[in-house]
Scaffold this active site. Structure first.
Site, PDB file in Angstrom:
ATOM      1  CB  ALA A 134       1.224   0.032   6.168  1.00 17.86           C
ATOM      2  CG  ASN A 192       8.313  -2.057   0.240  1.00 19.89           C
ATOM      3  OD1 ASN A 192       7.702  -2.079   1.300  1.00 19.89           O
ATOM      4  ND2 ASN A 192       8.979  -0.998  -0.180  1.00 19.89           N
ATOM      5  CE1 TYR A 250       8.476   4.970   3.101  1.00 21.83           C
ATOM      6  CE2 TYR A 250       7.191   6.983   3.231  1.00 21.83           C
ATOM      7  CZ  TYR A 250       7.500   5.728   3.708  1.00 21.83           C
ATOM      8  OH  TYR A 250       6.839   5.231   4.801  1.00 21.83           O
ATOM      9  NE  ARG A 279       3.353   7.069   2.179  1.00 21.54           N
ATOM     10  CZ  ARG A 279       3.723   5.905   2.675  1.00 21.54           C
ATOM     11  NH1 ARG A 279       4.249   4.990   1.891  1.00 21.54           N
ATOM     12  NH2 ARG A 279       3.553   5.642   3.948  1.00 21.54           N
ATOM     13  CG  HIS A 300      10.966  -2.370   4.691  1.00 21.81           C
ATOM     14  ND1 HIS A 300       9.600  -2.294   4.593  1.00 21.81           N
ATOM     15  CD2 HIS A 300      11.241  -3.530   5.334  1.00 21.81           C
ATOM     16  CE1 HIS A 300       9.066  -3.360   5.153  1.00 21.81           C
ATOM     17  NE2 HIS A 300      10.042  -4.133   5.608  1.00 21.81           N
ATOM     18  NE  ARG A 323       9.798   5.953   8.638  1.00 23.43           N
ATOM     19  CZ  ARG A 323       8.797   5.740   7.796  1.00 23.43           C
ATOM     20  NH1 ARG A 323       8.851   4.750   6.922  1.00 23.43           N
ATOM     21  NH2 ARG A 323       7.735   6.518   7.816  1.00 23.43           N
ATOM     22  CD  GLU A 340      10.513  -7.563   6.165  1.00 25.15           C
ATOM     23  OE1 GLU A 340      10.134  -6.567   6.805  1.00 25.15           O
ATOM     24  OE2 GLU A 340      10.769  -8.660   6.709  1.00 25.15           O
ATOM     25  N   PRO A 376       0.791  -1.219   0.000  1.00 24.05           N
ATOM     26  CG  PRO A 376      -0.141  -1.093   2.132  1.00 24.05           C
ATOM     27  CD  PRO A 376       0.569  -2.023   1.208  1.00 24.05           C
ATOM     28  CG  ASN A 377      -0.327   4.345   1.233  1.00 21.80           C
ATOM     29  OD1 ASN A 377      -1.301   4.820   0.662  1.00 21.80           O
ATOM     30  ND2 ASN A 377      -0.388   3.871   2.459  1.00 21.80           N
TER      31      ASN A 377
END
Length: 147
Positions: free
Chosen positions: A76, A73, A22, A17, A99, A106, A97, A9-10
């Site tokens: 969320a 990725n 990012y 964003r 990111h 964070r 995985e 998502p996103n």
């Protein structure tokens, strides 16, 4: 060798964003860089992005017998999707995985990955290089090279 890249998502909003977190690259640009690198490595690569958890679960399930590796990725969903975790556990396709940001630097809620226990490894905090590194590691693992 066939690799599936799944983005959650996103990530379709990359480039606009929170660029301070990012970066300025769009998802399309990331995919085009990965496609070029995959071609250099003589590897087939497919891309999927969704904001819907169930669609990601279906892609993971459908990867069985169709792909040799998944680069994920989960965005969320990383922090709470037991459904994605269970889908990864249910297949024989290795998953890395990914990111863009360093989730461990964070907000506290981002420090925990519910999928990390069922993937072969996690790469985070290197922006585009997180993806490129995951691709190159997947290829070396598949080919039985030094990694």
């Amino acid at each position: 060798m066939k690799i599936l890249v799944i983005n959650g998502p996103n990530l379709n909003l990359l480039g606009t964003r929170e660029p301070e977190i990012y970066g300025n690259l769009t998802l399309e640009k990331i995919n085009s860089v990965l496609l070029k690198r995959a071609q250099d490595l003589n590897v087939e690569i497919n891309f999927f992005q969704s904001n819907v958890e169930g669609e990601i679960v279906t892609q993971i399930q459908n990867a069985q017998n169709n792909f040799d590796f998944i680069l994920l990725n989960a965005a969320a969903f990383t922090h709470y999707s037991i459904a994605i975790r269970d889908a990864i556990s249910a297949i024989n396709v290795p998953v890395i995985e990914i990111h863009l940001s360093n989730i461990h630097k964070r907000e506290e809620f981002r420090h925990n990955s519910v999928i990390s226990a069922v993937v072969i490894g996690q790469i985070c905090g290197f922006g585009l290089d997180s993806y490129i590194s995951a691709l190159e590691i997947a290829v070396r693992k598949f080919r039985g090279e030094y990694c």
